[in-house]
Design a protein around this motif. Structure first.
Motif, PDB file in Angstrom:
ATOM      1  N   VAL A 153     -17.773  78.569  14.457  1.00  0.00           N
ATOM      2  CA  VAL A 153     -18.958  78.021  15.125  1.00  0.00           C
ATOM      3  C   VAL A 153     -18.424  77.099  16.214  1.00  0.00           C
ATOM      4  O   VAL A 153     -17.692  76.148  15.918  1.00  0.00           O
ATOM      5  CB  VAL A 153     -19.859  77.246  14.147  1.00  0.00           C
ATOM      6  N   SER A 169     -18.925  75.688  20.655  1.00  0.00           N
ATOM      7  CA  SER A 169     -19.822  75.576  21.810  1.00  0.00           C
ATOM      8  C   SER A 169     -19.271  76.246  23.061  1.00  0.00           C
ATOM      9  O   SER A 169     -19.944  76.275  24.088  1.00  0.00           O
ATOM     10  CB  SER A 169     -20.120  74.109  22.092  1.00  0.00           C
ATOM     11  N   ALA A 207     -26.221  74.157  14.881  1.00  0.00           N
ATOM     12  CA  ALA A 207     -25.602  74.250  13.546  1.00  0.00           C
ATOM     13  C   ALA A 207     -26.602  74.825  12.537  1.00  0.00           C
ATOM     14  O   ALA A 207     -26.264  75.718  11.743  1.00  0.00           O
ATOM     15  CB  ALA A 207     -25.121  72.873  13.099  1.00  0.00           C
ATOM     16  N   ARG A 208     -27.833  74.337  12.590  1.00  0.00           N
ATOM     17  CA  ARG A 208     -28.851  74.826  11.637  1.00  0.00           C
ATOM     18  C   ARG A 208     -29.137  76.302  11.898  1.00  0.00           C
ATOM     19  O   ARG A 208     -29.298  77.097  10.954  1.00  0.00           O
ATOM     20  CB  ARG A 208     -30.135  73.997  11.777  1.00  0.00           C
ATOM     21  N   CYS A 257     -15.240  75.225  12.225  1.00  0.00           N
ATOM     22  CA  CYS A 257     -16.043  74.553  13.257  1.00  0.00           C
ATOM     23  C   CYS A 257     -15.115  73.789  14.209  1.00  0.00           C
ATOM     24  O   CYS A 257     -14.013  73.397  13.830  1.00  0.00           O
ATOM     25  CB  CYS A 257     -16.994  73.554  12.625  1.00  0.00           C
ATOM     26  N   SER A 282     -20.242  71.393  16.760  1.00  0.00           N
ATOM     27  CA  SER A 282     -20.519  72.165  15.546  1.00  0.00           C
ATOM     28  C   SER A 282     -20.162  71.363  14.292  1.00  0.00           C
ATOM     29  O   SER A 282     -20.069  71.904  13.196  1.00  0.00           O
ATOM     30  CB  SER A 282     -19.769  73.501  15.565  1.00  0.00           C
ATOM     31  N   VAL A 335     -22.057  71.356  10.740  1.00  0.00           N
ATOM     32  CA  VAL A 335     -22.018  72.471   9.790  1.00  0.00           C
ATOM     33  C   VAL A 335     -21.430  72.034   8.431  1.00  0.00           C
ATOM     34  O   VAL A 335     -22.043  72.303   7.388  1.00  0.00           O
ATOM     35  CB  VAL A 335     -21.264  73.690  10.388  1.00  0.00           C
ATOM     36  N   THR A 365     -14.884  75.038   4.395  1.00  0.00           N
ATOM     37  CA  THR A 365     -15.037  74.671   5.803  1.00  0.00           C
ATOM     38  C   THR A 365     -13.753  74.052   6.375  1.00  0.00           C
ATOM     39  O   THR A 365     -13.056  73.288   5.711  1.00  0.00           O
ATOM     40  CB  THR A 365     -16.187  73.661   5.997  1.00  0.00           C
ATOM     41  N   THR A 412     -30.928  66.367  12.157  1.00  0.00           N
ATOM     42  CA  THR A 412     -29.870  66.979  11.344  1.00  0.00           C
ATOM     43  C   THR A 412     -30.428  67.657  10.086  1.00  0.00           C
ATOM     44  O   THR A 412     -29.765  68.524   9.523  1.00  0.00           O
ATOM     45  CB  THR A 412     -28.821  65.933  10.881  1.00  0.00           C
ATOM     46  N   GLY A 460     -18.023  65.849  10.578  1.00  0.00           N
ATOM     47  CA  GLY A 460     -17.079  66.968  10.500  1.00  0.00           C
ATOM     48  C   GLY A 460     -15.814  66.575   9.765  1.00  0.00           C
ATOM     49  O   GLY A 460     -15.283  67.336   8.946  1.00  0.00           O
TER      50      GLY A 460
END
Ligand code: ADP
Length: 493
Positions: free
Chosen positions: A18, A20, A125-126, A144, A149, A152, A171, A192, A216
């Motif tokens: 994930v 940008s 993210a959602r 991420c 991101s 997440v 993750t 969020t 994160g």
């Protein structure tokens, strides 16, 4: 910090990234290059990789991905349009969220950062997680990148408790630049959709604000940054950008992996953007690239000193002010200078003034131009990168590949990737370093470069060393696989 990542196995892993940015769809800096190249390299190793990217207007217009899937948000009342593309065997999903990404610019425009960035990247993210859930796609790893991101891992942590299908998903969070944290007003926490407890001291709260990056770091299974040296630097007050306490708290789950380069895109033997092709074995045509660049930018062809190039975001981080401060002395040394970049107004203005004060010797192209960047590396003798800090840096890797010797400050990824020994130059040198962010130190190194430039045999040897350095992603991707394996094992907290 952790120094080893253990041994890699051959079992294919399902990996979802994930991020940008992703070259060639959306790139503003190094992050775009990494996401354009790491997923295909993992794919070549046999892993299954998918990337989620925001559905920026420019990407939809240029790539025409067809009609989207409609997806309901699993966290709140909202909807998404998910478009699909392919890139070198990697599936790319574009997350459209109302009109949040349907605008010019990724993070902002001429007026500055978009005021609704917290909402934009919370929805990103959602939306990505909602689509995975709808598709019943529960990969082994969600990887991420940067603050955009960074929600997440916390979203997933709370989702895991309510939905056991997520319990086998680990993750990984990679920091490409600790200075950009996604820091917002606490009221933005509502976007969020996390429970209130996540806004505590041991959550996303940071000096009263909301901090995406902190989420994160705290909620990922393992986290990493883009060179070993920067991983060490992030632990310190000088380079920790205020988050050093959080980084230190999780240092046992921190790893540093130096970035690679896409050596199909960055190859002077086959590059379609440069006027003549060359290689380490046949470097002669580099001279033609240099002459063409000088002509293109209006620089004198008969300058005796090296042609120094800069390809950069014009940001405080990059230390361009040191070049401006020493401009007269640099001219006195006989060097020429070509700068490609856009950014902070005072730096753009200073460079424009230098170009008009030194016609034929200094050129400034205030643009973002991918093709010209290739011609700059191909035509330059030296790449200047006097960064205040540099998590990884890719420009110095491209420059080396194209036989432009990097002159860098000994920080972060620049220290890790450019080999420079104390005078006299050793057989393995690929560039030059300086240490203190001071005009005198910078100029001492520049004087040395001008001397070595006149010793043709030595210069050619360094060019060959630089061009033959293997920085391809195929050598780096296995280290990420080791990291994923680490993430799939329980980590100390
Ligand atoms: P950062 O991500 O901090 O900007 P990196 O060195 O990691 O720095 O990556 C910069 C990337 O952006 C490189 O691919 C570089 O060639 C590219 N780049 C920076 N400025 C420009 C520009 N003005 N035109 C074209 N490419 C640029």
């Amino acid at each position: 910090m952790n120094s080893g990542t253990g041994g890699a196995t051959d079992k294919p892993i399902e990996i979802t990234m994930v991020a940008s940015e992703m070259f060639p769809f959306a790139k503003s800096g190094g992050l775009g290059d990494v996401i354009g190249a790491l997923p295909p390299a993992l794919g070549r190793m046999g892993h299954q990789v998918c990337v989620y990217l925001p559905a920026y207007r420019a990407v939809l217009n240029e790539y025409d991905p067809g009609s989207p899937a409609q997806v309901a948000d699993v966290f709140a009342e909202a909807r998404y349009e998910i478009f699909s593309l392919e890139h070198e065997g990697v599936s790319v999903r574009l997350v459209g969220a109302d009109d949040l990404f349907d605008r010019a610019g990724f993070y902002g425009d001429a007026r500055g950062a978009f005021p609704d960035n917290a909402e934009r990247f919370a929805r990103f993210a959602r939306g990505a997680l909602s689509h995975m859930e709808r598709e019943r796609a529960h990969p082994s790893i969600i990887h991420c990148h940067d603050w955009q991101s960074a929600l997440v891992p916390p979203l997933l942590k709370y989702r895991r408790t309510g939905d056991e299908k997520w319990s086998g998903v680990s993750t990984v969070f990679t920091i490409h630049n600790l200075a950009y944290q996604g820091r917002f007003h606490p009221d933005d926490f509502a976007h969020t959709c996390l429970p209130d407890e996540a806004m505590g001291l041991d959550g996303l709260e940071f000096h009263g604000d909301l901090n995406f990056m902190k989420g994160g770091i705290l909620f990922s299974d393992v986290f990493s940054t883009v060179s070993e040296r920067y991983a060490q630097e992030m632990l310190t007050e000088e380079q920790g950008e205020g988050l050093e306490g959080v980084v230190v708290f999780r240092k046992d789950a921190l790893f540093g992996i130096m970035n690679g380069i896409d050596d199909a895109v960055w190859n002077p033997e086959s590059d379609p953007h440069i006027p003549a092709r060359f290689s380490s074995a046949r470097p002669e045509a580099k001279a033609a690239c240099k002459a063409a660049l000088q002509k293109e930018l209006g620089l004198d062809l008969d300058a005796e000193g090296p042609l120094c190039v800069v390809v950069s975001r014009l940001a405080h981080q990059k230390g361009i002010d040191l070049i401006l401060e020493t401009m007269d002395e640099l001219m006195g040394l006989g060097v020429s200078l070509a700068v490609l970049g856009t950014g902070e107004e005072d730096l753009e203005q200073g460079l424009a003034e230098a170009a008009s004060a030194h016609p034929g010797r200094v050129a400034f192209a205030p643009a973002y131009d991918e093709a010209l960047s290739h011609r700059m590396y191909a035509g330059g003798d030296v790449l200047l990168m006097p960064s205040r800090y540099e998590p990884s840096g890719l420009n110095q890797l491209y420059a080396m590949r194209y036989g432009a010797l990097p002159y860098v400050r000994r920080v972060g990824g620049l220290a890790d990737s450019v080999i420079s020994s104390p005078t006299p130059e050793a057989d393995s040198d690929t560039g030059f370093h300086f240490d203190a962010f001071e005009p005198a130190d910078f100029l001492t190194g520049m004087e040395r470069i001008c001397r070595v430039f006149l010793e043709q045999g030595l210069w050619r040897m360094m060019m060959r060393n630089a061009m033959e350095k293997d920085s391809g992603w195929d050598g780096v991707a296995p280290r990420y696989v080791e990291l994923y394996e680490k993430a799939m094992r329980p980590q100390p907290r």
